[in-house]
Design a protein around this motif. Structure first.
Motif, PDB file in Angstrom:
ATOM      1  N   GLY A  97       0.834  -1.192   0.000  1.00 43.09           N
ATOM      2  CA  GLY A  97       0.000   0.000   0.000  1.00 43.09           C
ATOM      3  C   GLY A  97       0.871   1.245   0.000  1.00 43.09           C
ATOM      4  O   GLY A  97       1.878   1.293   0.717  1.00 43.09           O
ATOM      5  N   VAL A  98       0.501   2.228  -0.819  1.00 41.60           N
ATOM      6  CA  VAL A  98       1.268   3.476  -0.922  1.00 41.60           C
ATOM      7  C   VAL A  98       0.302   4.648  -0.937  1.00 41.60           C
ATOM      8  O   VAL A  98      -0.701   4.624  -1.662  1.00 41.60           O
ATOM      9  CB  VAL A  98       2.129   3.516  -2.211  1.00 41.60           C
ATOM     10  CG1 VAL A  98       2.914   4.824  -2.285  1.00 41.60           C
ATOM     11  CG2 VAL A  98       3.064   2.318  -2.292  1.00 41.60           C
ATOM     12  N   ARG A  99       0.639   5.660  -0.134  1.00 46.11           N
ATOM     13  CA  ARG A  99      -0.161   6.888  -0.154  1.00 46.11           C
ATOM     14  C   ARG A  99       0.776   8.084  -0.062  1.00 46.11           C
ATOM     15  O   ARG A  99       1.674   8.110   0.796  1.00 46.11           O
ATOM     16  CB  ARG A  99      -1.145   6.896   1.013  1.00 46.11           C
ATOM     17  CG  ARG A  99      -2.164   8.031   0.964  1.00 46.11           C
ATOM     18  CD  ARG A  99      -3.407   7.686   1.763  1.00 46.11           C
ATOM     19  NE  ARG A  99      -3.105   7.405   3.153  1.00 46.11           N
ATOM     20  CZ  ARG A  99      -3.218   8.299   4.146  1.00 46.11           C
ATOM     21  NH1 ARG A  99      -3.642   9.527   3.885  1.00 46.11           N
ATOM     22  NH2 ARG A  99      -2.941   7.966   5.389  1.00 46.11           N
ATOM     23  N   ILE A 132       5.484  10.218   2.161  1.00 44.87           N
ATOM     24  CA  ILE A 132       5.043   8.957   1.556  1.00 44.87           C
ATOM     25  C   ILE A 132       4.755   7.959   2.668  1.00 44.87           C
ATOM     26  O   ILE A 132       5.626   7.666   3.494  1.00 44.87           O
ATOM     27  CB  ILE A 132       6.125   8.389   0.615  1.00 44.87           C
ATOM     28  CG1 ILE A 132       6.463   9.406  -0.481  1.00 44.87           C
ATOM     29  CG2 ILE A 132       5.665   7.075  -0.008  1.00 44.87           C
ATOM     30  CD1 ILE A 132       7.654   9.023  -1.327  1.00 44.87           C
ATOM     31  N   VAL A 133       3.531   7.445   2.699  1.00 47.94           N
ATOM     32  CA  VAL A 133       3.128   6.465   3.708  1.00 47.94           C
ATOM     33  C   VAL A 133       3.105   5.082   3.054  1.00 47.94           C
ATOM     34  O   VAL A 133       2.419   4.876   2.041  1.00 47.94           O
ATOM     35  CB  VAL A 133       1.735   6.803   4.288  1.00 47.94           C
ATOM     36  CG1 VAL A 133       1.331   5.758   5.340  1.00 47.94           C
ATOM     37  CG2 VAL A 133       1.729   8.204   4.897  1.00 47.94           C
ATOM     38  N   LEU A 134       3.847   4.155   3.626  1.00 44.22           N
ATOM     39  CA  LEU A 134       3.934   2.800   3.083  1.00 44.22           C
ATOM     40  C   LEU A 134       3.314   1.792   4.036  1.00 44.22           C
ATOM     41  O   LEU A 134       3.564   1.836   5.241  1.00 44.22           O
ATOM     42  CB  LEU A 134       5.394   2.408   2.851  1.00 44.22           C
ATOM     43  CG  LEU A 134       6.231   3.285   1.923  1.00 44.22           C
ATOM     44  CD1 LEU A 134       7.634   2.699   1.783  1.00 44.22           C
ATOM     45  CD2 LEU A 134       5.574   3.428   0.566  1.00 44.22           C
ATOM     46  N   ASP A 135       2.497   0.901   3.480  1.00 46.41           N
ATOM     47  CA  ASP A 135       2.054  -0.284   4.214  1.00 46.41           C
ATOM     48  C   ASP A 135       2.994  -1.420   3.830  1.00 46.41           C
ATOM     49  O   ASP A 135       3.206  -1.685   2.635  1.00 46.41           O
ATOM     50  CB  ASP A 135       0.626  -0.670   3.817  1.00 46.41           C
ATOM     51  CG  ASP A 135      -0.397   0.360   4.267  1.00 46.41           C
ATOM     52  OD1 ASP A 135      -0.116   1.073   5.250  1.00 46.41           O
ATOM     53  OD2 ASP A 135      -1.459   0.448   3.634  1.00 46.41           O
ATOM     54  N   VAL A 136       3.549  -2.076   4.840  1.00 42.32           N
ATOM     55  CA  VAL A 136       4.492  -3.174   4.597  1.00 42.32           C
ATOM     56  C   VAL A 136       4.000  -4.407   5.335  1.00 42.32           C
ATOM     57  O   VAL A 136       3.729  -4.356   6.536  1.00 42.32           O
ATOM     58  CB  VAL A 136       5.914  -2.814   5.063  1.00 42.32           C
ATOM     59  CG1 VAL A 136       6.896  -3.932   4.686  1.00 42.32           C
ATOM     60  CG2 VAL A 136       6.365  -1.493   4.457  1.00 42.32           C
ATOM     61  N   ILE A 137       3.868  -5.509   4.628  1.00 42.48           N
ATOM     62  CA  ILE A 137       3.335  -6.727   5.235  1.00 42.48           C
ATOM     63  C   ILE A 137       4.222  -7.183   6.390  1.00 42.48           C
ATOM     64  O   ILE A 137       5.438  -7.298   6.250  1.00 42.48           O
ATOM     65  CB  ILE A 137       3.192  -7.844   4.185  1.00 42.48           C
ATOM     66  CG1 ILE A 137       2.160  -7.442   3.128  1.00 42.48           C
ATOM     67  CG2 ILE A 137       2.790  -9.160   4.840  1.00 42.48           C
ATOM     68  CD1 ILE A 137       1.994  -8.443   2.008  1.00 42.48           C
ATOM     69  N   ASP A 138       3.598  -7.390   7.532  1.00 43.74           N
ATOM     70  CA  ASP A 138       4.243  -7.826   8.776  1.00 43.74           C
ATOM     71  C   ASP A 138       5.124  -6.756   9.408  1.00 43.74           C
ATOM     72  O   ASP A 138       5.917  -7.047  10.305  1.00 43.74           O
ATOM     73  CB  ASP A 138       5.042  -9.121   8.578  1.00 43.74           C
ATOM     74  CG  ASP A 138       4.146 -10.312   8.343  1.00 43.74           C
ATOM     75  OD1 ASP A 138       2.964 -10.256   8.724  1.00 43.74           O
ATOM     76  OD2 ASP A 138       4.604 -11.309   7.759  1.00 43.74           O
ATOM     77  N   SER A 139       4.993  -5.512   8.925  1.00 39.23           N
ATOM     78  CA  SER A 139       5.629  -4.358   9.577  1.00 39.23           C
ATOM     79  C   SER A 139       7.137  -4.493   9.718  1.00 39.23           C
ATOM     80  O   SER A 139       7.713  -4.090  10.725  1.00 39.23           O
ATOM     81  CB  SER A 139       4.997  -4.132  10.955  1.00 39.23           C
ATOM     82  OG  SER A 139       3.609  -3.949  10.836  1.00 39.23           O
ATOM     83  N   VAL A 177      -0.029  -0.873  -7.944  1.00 39.59           N
ATOM     84  CA  VAL A 177      -1.212  -0.135  -8.407  1.00 39.59           C
ATOM     85  C   VAL A 177      -1.331   1.187  -7.655  1.00 39.59           C
ATOM     86  O   VAL A 177      -1.561   2.247  -8.258  1.00 39.59           O
ATOM     87  CB  VAL A 177      -2.489  -0.981  -8.224  1.00 39.59           C
ATOM     88  CG1 VAL A 177      -3.740  -0.154  -8.512  1.00 39.59           C
ATOM     89  CG2 VAL A 177      -2.453  -2.203  -9.116  1.00 39.59           C
ATOM     90  N   ASP A 178      -1.165   1.144  -6.339  1.00 42.08           N
ATOM     91  CA  ASP A 178      -1.217   2.372  -5.538  1.00 42.08           C
ATOM     92  C   ASP A 178      -0.149   3.364  -5.984  1.00 42.08           C
ATOM     93  O   ASP A 178      -0.415   4.561  -6.141  1.00 42.08           O
ATOM     94  CB  ASP A 178      -1.005   2.052  -4.057  1.00 42.08           C
ATOM     95  CG  ASP A 178      -2.233   1.465  -3.394  1.00 42.08           C
ATOM     96  OD1 ASP A 178      -3.269   1.328  -4.065  1.00 42.08           O
ATOM     97  OD2 ASP A 178      -2.149   1.132  -2.198  1.00 42.08           O
ATOM     98  N   LEU A 179       1.072   2.865  -6.169  1.00 47.54           N
ATOM     99  CA  LEU A 179       2.191   3.747  -6.517  1.00 47.54           C
ATOM    100  C   LEU A 179       1.960   4.420  -7.869  1.00 47.54           C
ATOM    101  O   LEU A 179       2.168   5.634  -8.017  1.00 47.54           O
ATOM    102  CB  LEU A 179       3.492   2.952  -6.529  1.00 47.54           C
ATOM    103  CG  LEU A 179       4.773   3.749  -6.850  1.00 47.54           C
ATOM    104  CD1 LEU A 179       4.953   4.915  -5.886  1.00 47.54           C
ATOM    105  CD2 LEU A 179       5.995   2.826  -6.813  1.00 47.54           C
ATOM    106  N   LEU A 180       1.500   3.668  -8.844  1.00 42.77           N
ATOM    107  CA  LEU A 180       1.209   4.258 -10.152  1.00 42.77           C
ATOM    108  C   LEU A 180       0.160   5.355 -10.043  1.00 42.77           C
ATOM    109  O   LEU A 180       0.308   6.447 -10.617  1.00 42.77           O
ATOM    110  CB  LEU A 180       0.722   3.176 -11.119  1.00 42.77           C
ATOM    111  CG  LEU A 180       1.744   2.142 -11.598  1.00 42.77           C
ATOM    112  CD1 LEU A 180       1.044   1.063 -12.410  1.00 42.77           C
ATOM    113  CD2 LEU A 180       2.844   2.791 -12.424  1.00 42.77           C
ATOM    114  N   ALA A 181      -0.906   5.068  -9.314  1.00 48.40           N
ATOM    115  CA  ALA A 181      -1.994   6.042  -9.177  1.00 48.40           C
ATOM    116  C   ALA A 181      -1.530   7.293  -8.438  1.00 48.40           C
ATOM    117  O   ALA A 181      -1.863   8.424  -8.833  1.00 48.40           O
ATOM    118  CB  ALA A 181      -3.177   5.406  -8.450  1.00 48.40           C
ATOM    119  N   GLN A 182      -0.758   7.108  -7.382  1.00 47.69           N
ATOM    120  CA  GLN A 182      -0.292   8.246  -6.589  1.00 47.69           C
ATOM    121  C   GLN A 182       0.691   9.109  -7.381  1.00 47.69           C
ATOM    122  O   GLN A 182       0.615  10.347  -7.343  1.00 47.69           O
ATOM    123  CB  GLN A 182       0.359   7.756  -5.293  1.00 47.69           C
ATOM    124  CG  GLN A 182      -0.582   7.016  -4.349  1.00 47.69           C
ATOM    125  CD  GLN A 182      -1.639   7.920  -3.756  1.00 47.69           C
ATOM    126  OE1 GLN A 182      -1.346   8.831  -2.997  1.00 47.69           O
ATOM    127  NE2 GLN A 182      -2.894   7.668  -4.099  1.00 47.69           N
TER     128      GLN A 182
END
Length: 456
Positions: free
Chosen positions: A247-249, A256-263, A275-280
């Motif tokens: 996840g990227v926002r 830049i806020v990143l969601d990373v699996i298992d932190s 997909v998030d990165l392209l859109a952002q």
């Protein structure tokens, strides 16, 4: 500034679709355990069922080991016809058997009699041929001609299984050409044959299947989307597992806020993150509509926020956006211009395929009652971002739903209900297959779909 946000592993499977079919079990007296297997070009998923209880014992998903001999079906076919068919066959059979054994071991289940085990296998046409050890020569070029028709049943030992030698193995019937039993399983799982509905389904994957149900008349096609959205062919791409950015926002101040699996510290980026990165980046003007990635100098001239301009760099003398850099000696995660082109090709193939199928069926998107997005990737997407870049169509209200691994769900349903399997196999013979390569305007639609923009 890059901000890491806590994100749990999404690589889990819900029990709901198992419970849905638990009352339909017709094999309980004959078998103890069943394995529903979805053999994808990039990923293999297995669901283990306890027949007595009608519940799921466990599930497992792994990268298909055949990817070492080609990322897509045409590469596998090329290797097979050049003398590696048996190697590809043994690889997939051994992996399926190993995954099944691993699930049982993890639950401390010891089955000494493999005749009490059954497998129901679905996959695209090439994967099913390779699993069964069938000749794929007829799939190498148009007109595509499968080596077998209908369902196939055998025992594990006939495929080369060792631990499950006496198990019963059923491979569900395919539909036509490169539209295999996984598409039929999706049709079964989501009831894409109802006379009173117009339904569109897109099964996102390396070999993406698209299904249109026009009030009981079913049309299908497949499009070679490629493995880009599954992390293959992307410099820092990876599967959705520990360490993957999913996840990227980008905030208004440039953070830049990143969601990373298992932190944990990022080690790559998976499909939903891409997909998030392209859109952002498109929203910030760093990626232009045609997919061009600005250089740092071009971004500065365009008035892009300094915080984002600082993330633009060169990698192998090509423009790149650095999503995460943990410092000296740390793993760097970045997106290159070539990555963007690969993702453009994948999304345009899906969009053009949908448009051709709707055109053949004489249906518009507005006329559909339901748009179903199948595949594990689909269940992890942020829909707004997928719509923004044109990976998915825009839909009103609650028309669009995300089904997860519908092919796996269909395999479970077939395994638990023999009459349901027979119904699907009869339906397969009536489905109208559209060969996109023979559609006169497919290439034009493909080129027109390259831009990162919404479509209707």
């Amino acid at each position: 500034m890059v901000i890491l946000r806590r994100q749990e592993n999404q690589n889990t499977t819900k029990k709901s679709f198992i419970e849905e079919f638990s009352q339909k079990n017709i094999y309980g007296s004959e078998y103890s355990v069943g394995f529903a297997v979805d053999i994808g070009t990039t990923t293999i998923a297995i669901y283990a069922i306890d027949f007595a209880k009608g519940t799921m014992i466990g599930s497992l998903s792994e990268i298909n080991q055949q990817t070492t001999l080609g990322a897509d079906v045409m590469m596998r076919i090329m290797h097979a016809v050049s003398g590696k068919a048996e190697q590809l066959h043994q690889m997939v059979v051994a992996q399926v058997e190993q995954m099944a054994a691993e699930i049982l071991s993890s639950r401390q289940i010891n089955l000494s009699d493999s005749s009490k085990v059954c497998f129901c296998v679905v996959g695209n046409t090439t994967m099913c041929h390779l699993f069964l050890g069938k000749d794929v020569t007829g799939l190498a070029g148009y007109p595509f001609s499968p080596a077998y028709q209908g369902s196939e049943e055998c025992h594990g030992k006939e495929l080369g299984m060792k631990r499950f030698r006496d198990s019963k193995v059923k491979v569900l019937a395919g539909i036509a050409g490169h539209v295999g039993s996984d598409a039929l399983a999706v049709i079964g799982a989501k009831s894409l044959f109802q006379a009173g509905k117009i339904q569109l389904a897109i099964d996102l994957g390396t070999n993406a299947e698209i299904i249109l149900n026009k009030k009981g008349k079913v049309f299908v096609c497949s499009t070679a989307a490629g493995p880009a959205f599954e992390g293959k062919g992307i410099c820092c791409g990876m599967a959705a597992k520990t360490g993957a950015v999913n996840g990227v926002r980008i905030l208004k101040n440039g953070n830049i806020v990143l969601d990373v699996i298992d932190s944990v510290e990022p080690s790559g980026i998976c499909g939903s993150g891409l997909v998030d990165l392209l859109a952002q980046l498109a929203g910030c003007g760093i990626i232009q509509k045609d997919g061009y990635l600005l250089s740092k100098e071009e971004a500065q001239e365009a008035g892009v926020l300094p915080e984002l301009c600082s993330q633009l760099a060169k990698r192998d003398e090509k423009n790149a956006f650095v999503l995460y850099s943990g410092g000296k000696g740390k793993k760097e995660v970045f997106l290159t211009q070539q990555d963007i082109r690969n993702l453009q090709l994948a999304k345009s193939a899906i969009q053009a395929g949908v448009q051709c199928l709707l055109q053949t069926g004489g249906v518009t998107l507005e006329e559909t009652d339901e748009i179903i997005i199948a595949g594990v990737l689909g269940s992890c997407l942020h829909p707004a971002n997928a719509v923004q870049i044109g990976l998915l169509p825009k839909a009103d209200g609650d028309k669009m739903c995300f089904a997860g691994n519908a092919a796996g769900q269909g395999a479970v349903a077939v395994m638990l209900d023999e009459k349901f399997a027979e119904k699907l196999e009869k339906l397969a013979r009536k489905i109208q297959h559209i060969e996109l390569a023979q559609e006169p305007d497919f290439q034009e639609k493909l080129l027109n779909a390259m831009n990162f923009e919404g479509w209707f």
